[in-house]
Design a protein around this motif. Structure first.
Motif, mmCIF file in Angstrom:
data_model
loop_
_atom_site.group_PDB
_atom_site.id
_atom_site.type_symbol
_atom_site.label_atom_id
_atom_site.label_comp_id
_atom_site.label_asym_id
_atom_site.label_seq_id
_atom_site.Cartn_x
_atom_site.Cartn_y
_atom_site.Cartn_z
ATOM 1 N N ARG A 34 0.974 -1.081 -0.311
ATOM 2 C CA ARG A 34 -0.119 -0.199 -0.111
ATOM 3 C C ARG A 34 0.733 1.239 -0.366
ATOM 4 O O ARG A 34 0.534 2.371 -0.574
ATOM 5 C CB ARG A 34 -0.903 -0.145 1.253
ATOM 6 N N LEU A 35 1.959 1.442 0.693
ATOM 7 C CA LEU A 35 2.895 1.886 0.835
ATOM 8 C C LEU A 35 3.809 2.677 -0.119
ATOM 9 O O LEU A 35 3.815 3.587 -1.039
ATOM 10 C CB LEU A 35 4.010 1.861 1.850
ATOM 11 N N ARG A 36 4.036 1.800 -1.007
ATOM 12 C CA ARG A 36 3.968 1.440 -2.117
ATOM 13 C C ARG A 36 3.695 2.636 -3.687
ATOM 14 O O ARG A 36 3.135 3.093 -4.270
ATOM 15 C CB ARG A 36 4.850 0.681 -2.601
ATOM 16 N N SER A 37 2.176 1.998 -3.451
ATOM 17 C CA SER A 37 1.315 2.256 -4.542
ATOM 18 C C SER A 37 0.855 3.550 -4.713
ATOM 19 O O SER A 37 0.628 4.645 -5.110
ATOM 20 C CB SER A 37 -0.248 1.617 -4.366
ATOM 21 N N GLU A 38 0.822 4.578 -2.799
ATOM 22 C CA GLU A 38 0.739 5.630 -2.529
ATOM 23 C C GLU A 38 2.302 6.470 -3.878
ATOM 24 O O GLU A 38 1.524 7.678 -3.425
ATOM 25 C CB GLU A 38 0.386 5.378 -0.878
ATOM 26 N N VAL A 39 3.685 6.598 -3.165
ATOM 27 C CA VAL A 39 4.390 6.947 -4.168
ATOM 28 C C VAL A 39 3.956 6.527 -5.397
ATOM 29 O O VAL A 39 3.864 7.706 -5.738
ATOM 30 C CB VAL A 39 5.048 6.063 -3.633
ATOM 31 N N VAL A 40 3.365 5.779 -6.368
ATOM 32 C CA VAL A 40 3.105 5.822 -7.490
ATOM 33 C C VAL A 40 1.841 6.639 -7.619
ATOM 34 O O VAL A 40 1.777 7.239 -8.568
ATOM 35 C CB VAL A 40 3.024 3.997 -7.806
ATOM 36 N N ARG A 41 1.031 6.352 -6.766
ATOM 37 C CA ARG A 41 -0.487 7.482 -7.167
ATOM 38 C C ARG A 41 0.308 9.105 -7.518
ATOM 39 O O ARG A 41 -0.121 9.855 -7.794
ATOM 40 C CB ARG A 41 -1.143 7.217 -5.678
ATOM 41 N N LEU A 42 0.744 9.237 -6.327
ATOM 42 C CA LEU A 42 0.935 10.758 -6.183
ATOM 43 C C LEU A 42 2.361 11.381 -6.859
ATOM 44 O O LEU A 42 2.045 12.330 -8.056
ATOM 45 C CB LEU A 42 2.504 10.967 -4.102
ATOM 46 N N GLU A 43 3.039 10.341 -7.499
ATOM 47 C CA GLU A 43 3.963 10.064 -8.437
ATOM 48 C C GLU A 43 3.396 11.193 -9.681
ATOM 49 O O GLU A 43 3.638 11.722 -10.489
ATOM 50 C CB GLU A 43 5.113 9.968 -8.803
ATOM 51 N N GLN A 44 2.647 10.185 -9.431
ATOM 52 C CA GLN A 44 1.193 10.238 -11.330
ATOM 53 C C GLN A 44 0.331 11.398 -11.008
ATOM 54 O O GLN A 44 0.087 11.817 -12.241
ATOM 55 C CB GLN A 44 0.562 8.837 -11.360
ATOM 56 N N ARG A 45 0.323 11.715 -10.751
ATOM 57 C CA ARG A 45 -0.681 13.016 -10.394
ATOM 58 C C ARG A 45 0.327 14.454 -10.207
ATOM 59 O O ARG A 45 -0.365 15.010 -10.745
ATOM 60 C CB ARG A 45 -1.075 13.001 -8.690
ATOM 61 N N GLY A 144 7.906 20.384 -7.583
ATOM 62 C CA GLY A 144 9.365 19.288 -7.591
ATOM 63 C C GLY A 144 9.677 19.448 -5.890
ATOM 64 O O GLY A 144 11.048 18.951 -5.444
ATOM 65 N N GLY A 145 9.251 20.742 -5.151
ATOM 66 C CA GLY A 145 10.033 21.554 -4.568
ATOM 67 C C GLY A 145 9.429 20.590 -3.274
ATOM 68 O O GLY A 145 9.808 20.849 -2.124
ATOM 69 N N ILE A 146 8.379 20.367 -3.063
ATOM 70 C CA ILE A 146 7.344 19.580 -2.188
ATOM 71 C C ILE A 146 6.370 18.348 -1.873
ATOM 72 O O ILE A 146 6.673 18.262 -0.570
ATOM 73 C CB ILE A 146 6.293 20.894 -1.857
ATOM 74 N N VAL A 147 6.301 17.947 -3.226
ATOM 75 C CA VAL A 147 5.852 17.076 -3.650
ATOM 76 C C VAL A 147 6.961 15.348 -2.873
ATOM 77 O O VAL A 147 5.459 14.613 -2.360
ATOM 78 C CB VAL A 147 5.075 16.387 -4.948
ATOM 79 N N LYS A 148 8.022 15.228 -3.288
ATOM 80 C CA LYS A 148 8.637 14.405 -2.365
ATOM 81 C C LYS A 148 8.249 14.279 -0.800
ATOM 82 O O LYS A 148 8.149 12.989 -0.181
ATOM 83 C CB LYS A 148 9.856 14.587 -2.548
ATOM 84 N N GLU A 149 8.364 15.266 -0.406
ATOM 85 C CA GLU A 149 8.213 15.291 1.491
ATOM 86 C C GLU A 149 6.577 15.313 1.250
ATOM 87 O O GLU A 149 6.868 14.307 2.515
ATOM 88 C CB GLU A 149 8.535 17.119 1.483
ATOM 89 N N PHE A 150 5.911 15.749 0.514
ATOM 90 C CA PHE A 150 4.535 15.520 0.850
ATOM 91 C C PHE A 150 4.437 13.724 1.056
ATOM 92 O O PHE A 150 3.648 13.299 2.043
ATOM 93 C CB PHE A 150 3.874 16.001 -0.217
ATOM 94 N N ALA A 151 4.913 13.583 0.219
ATOM 95 C CA ALA A 151 4.733 12.272 -0.098
ATOM 96 C C ALA A 151 5.222 11.281 1.353
ATOM 97 O O ALA A 151 5.094 10.794 1.772
ATOM 98 C CB ALA A 151 4.928 11.547 -1.695
ATOM 99 N N ALA A 152 6.757 11.651 1.636
ATOM 100 C CA ALA A 152 7.221 10.656 2.880
ATOM 101 C C ALA A 152 6.402 11.187 3.821
ATOM 102 O O ALA A 152 6.095 9.820 5.040
ATOM 103 C CB ALA A 152 8.528 11.791 2.800
ATOM 104 N N ASP A 153 5.617 12.173 4.246
ATOM 105 C CA ASP A 153 4.761 12.840 5.899
ATOM 106 C C ASP A 153 3.172 11.402 5.398
ATOM 107 O O ASP A 153 3.179 11.580 5.836
ATOM 108 C CB ASP A 153 4.176 13.999 5.669
ATOM 109 N N ARG A 154 3.012 11.644 3.563
ATOM 110 C CA ARG A 154 1.372 10.303 3.775
ATOM 111 C C ARG A 154 2.246 9.409 3.983
ATOM 112 O O ARG A 154 0.744 8.005 4.725
ATOM 113 C CB ARG A 154 1.315 11.136 2.327
ATOM 114 N N LEU A 155 3.430 8.396 3.843
ATOM 115 C CA LEU A 155 3.199 7.381 4.023
ATOM 116 C C LEU A 155 3.914 7.214 5.400
ATOM 117 O O LEU A 155 3.085 6.141 5.870
ATOM 118 C CB LEU A 155 4.636 7.094 3.254
#
Length: 297
Positions: A34-45, A144-155
């Motif tokens: 589920r965590l891997r899928s969430e990273v994929v979802r956020l990257e695709q968005r 690019g300056g915030i979405v990776k960090e947002f994803a880490a918090d989401r996980l």
């Protein structure tokens, strides 16, 4: 009863443009997936590199009024907050400057090219009311300056909701649910901006997030002058007198990442700006001197 020195389950994969690592104590396969899928979802968005992403669709429709969902609205609101906090140097419309700068080819653009790119930059020109967005024609968003960090918090939020403890490391942007299962802090290595195999520092993280920003990935030197890929949207040029790298710890990874990036954009004023904010940080200057509140005596 917590077993002595329990080991977390590890998961390694690629996403968000780099290597990702999860460490979750007692996690079942279903949670890791589920965590891997969430990273994929956020990257695709939110990836501007994917033509069918939400961000790419928003950019194609520049000039029209567009409604966005709550998640995207939250990112836009945070981007506006960062713009005001940084006095306008943190700008999610500044990605348009890459039309002029090619750091892969190490090419310096002409003043005319920079002026043309800057004409498409400026959050103050974006119409945003919290629900609907309008970019001027030619403008574009770059999260690019915030979405990776947002994803880490989401996980780590998902890990916590599932009743587990763990850490998410998305290409160096890190968030934790709290201490490890036995109460120890997570010991994290901060990358050496010169690219050596040795860490610049080791940092203990008990809560929140840690993120770094630096010019070691794409900066280049031309005729003795260092050109950072950290671009000032007010000038269109790399920030002068910028640190080589900044690392920040904050309550959330997205906060740590944006503060580290803003500090880079502040150039010679980076350290004094961070000190004023009273956040834990490390700063490596152009002479490779390391300072900050996280420096171990």
């Amino acid at each position: 009863m917590i077993e002595p020195n329990p080991e977390p389950r590890l998961c390694h994969f690629k996403g968000m443009g780099g290597p990702c690592d999860l460490a979750v104590f007692g996690a079942p396969d279903s949670l890791l997936e589920r965590l891997r899928s969430e990273v994929v979802r956020l990257e695709q968005r939110y990836s501007r590199y994917l033509p069918d992403s939400l961000v790419s669709d928003i950019n194609r429709k520049a000039g029209t009024v567009q409604s966005v969902d709550a998640e995207c609205a939250g990112l836009l609101n945070y981007a506006e907050h960062c713009y005001r906090l940084s006095d306008g140097v943190f700008d999610v419309t500044a990605g348009a400057l890459r039309r002029a700068w090619d750091f892969r080819r190490q090419r310096i653009p002409s003043p005319a090219e920079i002026a043309a790119a800057r004409a498409a930059v400026g959050w103050e020109r974006v119409e945003w009311n919290g629900e609907q967005l309008r970019l001027e024609p030619g403008m574009e968003l770059d999260f690019g300056g915030i979405v990776k960090e947002f994803a880490a918090d989401r996980l780590v939020a998902l890990i916590t909701e599932a009743g587990y403890r763990g850490m998410a490391n998305l290409a160096g942007d890190i968030a934790v649910t709290g201490p490890q299962a036995d109460g120890r802090p997570w010991m994290l290595s901060v990358r050496d901006p010169q690219g050596t195999n040795q860490a610049m520092a080791s940092v203990a993280l008990n809560k929140g997030g840690l993120a770094s920003s630096g010019d070691y990935e794409r900066g280049f030197t031309h005729k003795g002058v260092r050109y950072s890929h950290i671009l000032n949207p007010h000038t269109g040029w790399p920030v002068s007198d910028a640190p080589r790298a900044v690392t920040v710890i904050a309550d959330h990874c997205i906060m740590a990442g944006s503060l580290a990036t803003i500090a880079m954009l502040k150039g010679k004023d980076a350290e004094s700006w961070l000190v004023k904010l009273e956040v834990p940080f490390l700063l490596c200057d152009a002479a490779m001197n390391v300072s900050g509140t996280l420096v171990t005596p």
